[in-house]
Design a protein around this motif. Structure first.
Motif, PDB file in Angstrom:
ATOM      1  N   UNK A   1     -76.099  -2.389  16.584  1.00  0.00           N
ATOM      2  CA  UNK A   1     -75.327  -1.665  15.567  1.00  0.00           C
ATOM      3  C   UNK A   1     -75.610  -0.164  15.490  1.00  0.00           C
ATOM      4  N   UNK A   2     -76.806   0.283  15.930  1.00  0.00           N
ATOM      5  CA  UNK A   2     -77.192   1.670  15.664  1.00  0.00           C
ATOM      6  C   UNK A   2     -76.466   2.659  16.566  1.00  0.00           C
ATOM      7  N   UNK A   3     -75.885   2.168  17.667  1.00  0.00           N
ATOM      8  CA  UNK A   3     -75.214   3.092  18.579  1.00  0.00           C
ATOM      9  C   UNK A   3     -73.739   2.756  18.707  1.00  0.00           C
ATOM     10  N   UNK A   4     -73.128   2.408  17.586  1.00  0.00           N
ATOM     11  CA  UNK A   4     -71.676   2.274  17.563  1.00  0.00           C
ATOM     12  C   UNK A   4     -71.171   2.748  16.205  1.00  0.00           C
ATOM     13  N   UNK A   5     -69.868   2.616  15.975  1.00  0.00           N
ATOM     14  CA  UNK A   5     -69.331   3.214  14.746  1.00  0.00           C
ATOM     15  C   UNK A   5     -69.290   2.197  13.601  1.00  0.00           C
ATOM     16  N   UNK A   6     -68.890   2.694  12.445  1.00  0.00           N
ATOM     17  CA  UNK A   6     -68.914   1.885  11.222  1.00  0.00           C
ATOM     18  C   UNK A   6     -67.975   0.681  11.321  1.00  0.00           C
ATOM     19  N   UNK A   7     -66.810   0.851  11.942  1.00  0.00           N
ATOM     20  CA  UNK A   7     -65.874  -0.278  12.053  1.00  0.00           C
ATOM     21  C   UNK A   7     -66.518  -1.446  12.785  1.00  0.00           C
ATOM     22  N   UNK A   8     -67.221  -1.147  13.892  1.00  0.00           N
ATOM     23  CA  UNK A   8     -67.870  -2.210  14.656  1.00  0.00           C
ATOM     24  C   UNK A   8     -69.005  -2.820  13.837  1.00  0.00           C
ATOM     25  N   UNK A   9     -69.730  -1.975  13.124  1.00  0.00           N
ATOM     26  CA  UNK A   9     -70.826  -2.481  12.282  1.00  0.00           C
ATOM     27  C   UNK A   9     -70.291  -3.449  11.233  1.00  0.00           C
ATOM     28  N   UNK A  10     -69.157  -3.076  10.614  1.00  0.00           N
ATOM     29  CA  UNK A  10     -68.572  -3.962   9.601  1.00  0.00           C
ATOM     30  C   UNK A  10     -68.213  -5.308  10.215  1.00  0.00           C
ATOM     31  N   UNK A  11     -67.664  -5.274  11.424  1.00  0.00           N
ATOM     32  CA  UNK A  11     -67.258  -6.529  12.072  1.00  0.00           C
ATOM     33  C   UNK A  11     -68.481  -7.385  12.420  1.00  0.00           C
ATOM     34  N   UNK A  12     -69.581  -6.733  12.845  1.00  0.00           N
ATOM     35  CA  UNK A  12     -70.804  -7.483  13.147  1.00  0.00           C
ATOM     36  C   UNK A  12     -71.292  -8.223  11.902  1.00  0.00           C
ATOM     37  N   UNK A  13     -71.205  -7.557  10.754  1.00  0.00           N
ATOM     38  CA  UNK A  13     -71.684  -8.183   9.518  1.00  0.00           C
ATOM     39  C   UNK A  13     -70.771  -9.354   9.139  1.00  0.00           C
ATOM     40  N   UNK A  14     -69.468  -9.125   9.280  1.00  0.00           N
ATOM     41  CA  UNK A  14     -68.513 -10.198   8.966  1.00  0.00           C
ATOM     42  C   UNK A  14     -68.780 -11.425   9.838  1.00  0.00           C
TER      43      UNK A  14
END
Lengths: 120, 314, 546
Positions: free
Chosen positions: A92-105
């Protein structure tokens, strides 16, 4: 707006943000020719490394070392995660917020462990 | 992170450092190599409202266990004995609060040196202490960060003073923020019970992998094979591992499934958080044939829901 | 397909309807005259039907809210929403809840619109990223401008038209709905560890005063025709004699429209043995006498919470007072913020005075259209306590019981003890939806007239007002049933409302470029928040006077 200049096949983009360290300098000027970065202005050595090497060693979709169609790789990923009892999602630390949100989902959906580089 | 959870901190965006700081301390950080433009943009030669002459208007102190290339940018270098950050910080807190430790030196630093530094902090218009991996990734870890924040809070009774971590990965702050607003916790979360639970040491990646608990892994934009201790990373070789990454890495090379994606900030736009929590929209300069990483993630989510539904029906 | 709500008693203060037996028709997300033959029928026998709740002031998104979440892992440990209970997304937090949980809980109380009132421009992108993740409700942000160094520079030179232009630009650059001022000048002074104590005190770096800041921004907002007037958190908030500053500020406005937010926190005097007293009756008189003023209360309720405010110096004061955790976050060129956990105790004399002062404001302000129900979530209490607060307002016996539980010393001093007023359901509807919608300038919300948004809450009538308002029988958002019996049944996403005021008052392009180059660390070209951050944008028109 950002000036994007076209000249002799070179595209120049200004006010570019550097995705290397959390200093997040946002004043880079990037020259691109044939989908390769040919010049980085305002960036440090680390920034130059990111942009000048960005066209090299692109990943390819693979399953067990064999190249496969993109959708097959995604399907296999879904199959593995659906079958897992205790999955880990990390990064998660080397991508953007949209991808981070999807990882959490996704982690929420499959009851995963979820961690980023803060814990390392 | 744990230190912030436990006590909070006096902080500000980096523009405050640029505009008002006249004392800047780097502790366990080597910005010349790890954050090369931090100095010119924010903390060293940057000119600002109260610092029209830039570098000349700031006193810069470097604290580390050995000289680094950053020393030449500092007015003063204080070398401390490895593993003694906590002791030195505690002595500084005592001095801040008006108690002189009954010793000549601590962690190989003379008390007089620390007294002078504390006095500089008290006299500062705006004092800033940046701390880096040299202090957060050595013995004591979050206890060291805690000591830094406590020092910052103590010093805030005397002068305007900030304590700011030098974060590494370009969007590690974003990952902490996003996780926090969706789960309440910035890292080390487990959803096994249907809701987020937090326990660093239990749900943190190194501990999980060392205990060989995960039976599958999804790695998104990270290089655990390179960055994690081998005794943790090697468990990934024994379980199905999926990697989303724009480029080949040590981790993609060992992965069972590789899903290439656009490179955020290079071949696709997206939001990233600077180390001071300011979000900035990154631009795109190259084309990539692959989708942005949230797309395959969305597909995976949809597929898993469908698989679950099929399973429920049969 | 439409919905017809039958057999209920409609309370729609915007149209003067008080427990009127009539059907409510819904189609295509709107209130209509006739939903048609095929409409689904909701039998609201024994229920009151109101528009969905509209919260005018609740800290639910943005950088400082996220620090509040970060700093309270212990709060999340015990409070959570689980996927196993049928929610699409899990979450945590009773006080500073996660985004999805926030949306679900508002919905489950019958609220359908919420406003995050304090976002520094540099935090706007963050706030919008969070709003995307708050389901079930329509949303908006207010932008903090009371410590803007750009405005201060223009004020020094008396360049009013440039202030108009800048505020128009920044509204667009932050995709904001209106302007909030918090401790005007105070957050700027806090950058030197100082504060502002008088509306005519000069700042340190700038030749201006809070009075000048407030008036200039209020006038600019009127010129731009922003739908909601100046939303103001006064100087000197939270300290004895804060009420004097509130009165001086109100007088300074000279009749201009003004919303004083969480006025309870500015209602303290310095009389009595403890030199801390409620001056709520005086402030209520001031509100009663000045029709240009509306307020929300910012009620304190007993229990643990987390205080979050752009008022940095106030939070430092609170941290010193309590020895509690403390986060401070100054924002370059713009503002600041602080976060401190707090526990309001019945044994604390001061906390009891605060609790009483809020209720006194509610009960002593005559016109319910000018006083709104808030707890300044989570500063006075988390928003999930609203049903309890409603009971305190509607049930004087219950209120009396509560007074008996507080510090006896405080109970003897509070003006509250002689107040017998009970709010009616009609008045509750005003202070929780019709009044707030009207003051926000949201013509489609807060009412059940034809053309209104089909955001509806159906409450099962009960003499226990707390139970009634905690679990509405049905909640409808944009024409769909989204919750039943106080439990979300369908996840939906509302809009983000924003304004796009006119430009062309002055040319400030070069000024801004120079200012950013000199004092900001973010490139001006990377500063504005684009519409792509609002997946469901809803443009609310400005009303410029001819």
């Amino acid at each position: 707006m950002t000036a994007v200049k076209q000249d002799e096949g070179i595209t120049v983009t200004e006010h570019v943000v550097c995705p290397f360290c959390a200093t997040l300098c946002d004043d880079l000027v990037i020259h691109v020719q044939n989908n390769q970065v040919v010049k980085v202005r305002n960036g440090c050595n680390l920034a130059r490394g990111v942009f000048e090497n960005a066209h090299k060693e692109w990943a390819t979709p693979r399953v067990n070392g064999k190249e496969v169609p993109y959708d097959s790789a995604v399907e296999e990923a879904a199959r593995i995660l659906a079958a897992s009892n205790n999955p880990l999602i990390y990064g998660l630390a080397a991508t953007d917020v949209d991808a981070q949100k999807k990882c959490i989902e996704l982690a929420d959906l499959i009851g995963a462990n979820l961690d980023n580089a803060s814990s390392v | 992170m744990v230190a912030l959870q436990l006590g909070g901190a006096p902080a500000a965006t980096l523009g405050e450092v640029k505009n008002r700081a006249d004392l800047v301390i780097f502790w366990g950080s080597n910005p010349a190599e790890s954050h090369p433009r931090h100095f010119t943009r924010y903390s060293g030669s940057a000119k600002g409202r109260m610092n029209p002459r830039g570098r000349k208007d700031r006193y810069i102190v470097l604290v580390d266990i050995r000289p680094t290339p950053s020393v030449k940018y500092a007015d003063e270098f204080i070398q401390i004995k490895p593993g003694h950050d906590y002791e030195v910080l505690t002595a500084m807190r005592m001095l801040t609060n008006g108690n002189r430790p009954d010793m000549d030196s601590v962690g190989d630093v003379a008390i007089q040196t620390l007294e002078r530094l504390v006095q500089r902090c008290k006299d500062a218009r705006l004092g800033v202490l940046f701390f880096g991996q040299g202090i957060t990734e050595t013995r004591g870890k979050h206890q060291n960060s805690m000591a830094i924040y406590q020092f910052g809070k103590d010093m805030s009774r005397h002068s305007k003073f900030l304590t700011l971590p030098m974060r590494g990965h370009y969007n590690v702050v974003g990952s902490g923020n996003t996780m926090c607003w969706q789960t309440g916790y910035p890292f080390a979360v487990n959803f096994g019970r249907g809701y987020p639970q937090f326990n660093p040491g239990e749900f943190s990646v190194v501990d999980l992998l060392k205990r060989k608990e995960p039976d599958a892994a999804l790695i998104v934009a990270a290089e655990p094979m390179d960055h994690l201790p081998y005794e943790a990373a090697r468990h990934l070789e024994n379980i199905p591992t999926i990697v989303l990454d724009p480029r080949e890495t040590l981790t993609t090379k060992m992965a069972d499934v590789v899903i290439p994606v656009k490179h955020a900030g290079v071949s696709v736009e997206g939001t990233a958080y600077r180390m001071d929590h300011i979000p900035i929209k990154m631009r795109s300069v190259l084309n990539s044939p692959w989708p942005k990483d949230d797309e395959p993630l969305s597909t995976i989510i949809a597929r898993i829901k469908a698989i679950r539904k099929e399973e429920a029906e049969t | 397909m439409g919905i017809r709500i039958v057999n209920g008693e409609v309370i729609d203060p915007a149209h003067g309807e008080d427990r009127v037996k009539r059907d409510v028709h819904i189609k295509d997300g709107k209130i209509v005259a006739d939903a048609g033959q095929d409409a689904t029928v909701i039998d609201a026998t024994g229920c009151v039907v109101m528009a969905g709740g509209v919260d005018i002031h609740t800290h639910v998104a943005g950088p400082k809210v996220n620090f509040a979440r970060l700093m309270r892992p212990e709060d999340h440990r015990y409070e959570h929403v689980s996927r196993e209970d049928g929610y699409e997304r899990s979450g945590t937090g009773g006080v500073a809840a996660t985004t999805y949980t926030t949306g679900y809980r508002y919905c489950e109380m019958g609220y359908t619109t919420i406003v995050e009132p304090a976002v520094p421009p540099l935090g706007a992108r963050h706030a919008h990223e969070e709003l995307v993740d708050i389901p079930q409700v329509d949303k908006a942000i207010f932008t903090l401008l009371g410590n803007s160094e750009i405005i201060f520079q223009y004020l020094e030179k008396g360049e009013t038209s440039k202030i108009n232009e800048y505020i128009s630009w920044i509204m667009d650059a932050t995709k904001s709905y209106s302007v909030k001022i918090v401790n005007p000048g105070g957050a700027n002074m806090w950058k030197y560890r100082a504060d502002i104590h008088d509306i005519d005190q000069k700042l340190r770096d700038f030749d201006t005063t809070p009075r000048q800041i407030i008036l200039a921004i209020a006038d600019a907002m009127a010129t731009l025709g922003l739908p909601h007037p100046l939303h103001l958190h006064c100087n000197n908030l939270g300290v004895p004699d804060s009420y004097k500053t509130a009165i001086a500020t109100a007088e300074a406005m000279e009749g201009r429209p003004l919303h004083l937010t969480h006025l309870q926190f500015s209602s303290y005097g310095a009389s009595g043995k403890r030199k801390f007293s409620s001056e709520a009756p005086r402030l209520a008189r001031m509100v009663n006498d000045n029709k240009n003023i509306t307020i929300d209360v910012g009620q304190v309720l007993f229990g643990k919470t987390t205080t979050i405010t752009a008022d940095g110096p106030f939070e430092y004061h609170l941290h010193k007072l309590t020895g509690s955790k403390w986060y401070n976050g100054d924002v370059e060129c713009e503002d600041g913020c602080g976060v401190v956990p707090y526990d309001y105790k019945r044994k604390s004399f001061v906390n009891c005075i605060q609790w009483a002062a809020g209720l006194e404001l509610f009960l002593l302000i005559d016109d319910p259209w000018r006083v709104y129900l808030t707890t300044d979530h989570p500063n006075g209490a988390p928003f999930i306590t609203y049903p309890h607060l409603i009971r305190l307002l509607m049930d004087k016996d219950f209120r009396r019981e509560q007074v008996e539980k507080i510090s006896a010393e405080a109970a003897a001093e509070i003006p509250l003890k002689v107040l017998d007023r009970e709010y009616t359901l009609y008045e509750i509807a005003i202070i929780t939806r019709s009044g707030t919608a009207r003051r926000l300038g949201l013509v489609n919300k807060g009412h059940l007239g034809v053309g209104g948004d089909a955001d509806v809450a159906v409450y099962r009538a009960s003499r226990n007002w707390e139970e009634m308002f905690a679990k509405p029988a049905w909640v409808i958002k944009d024409g769909q049933v989204v919750a039943k019996e106080g439990k979300v049944t369908r996840q939906v996403f509302g809009t983000t409302m924003y304004v796009h005021p006119a430009r062309g008052f002055a040319d400030i392009e070069k000024d801004l470029a120079d200012f950013f180059e000199s004092y900001y660390t973010v490139n001006i070209n990377n500063y504005p928040v684009g519409l792509e951050y609002l997946p469901r944008p809803e443009l609310i028109p400005c009303q410029v006077k001819a």
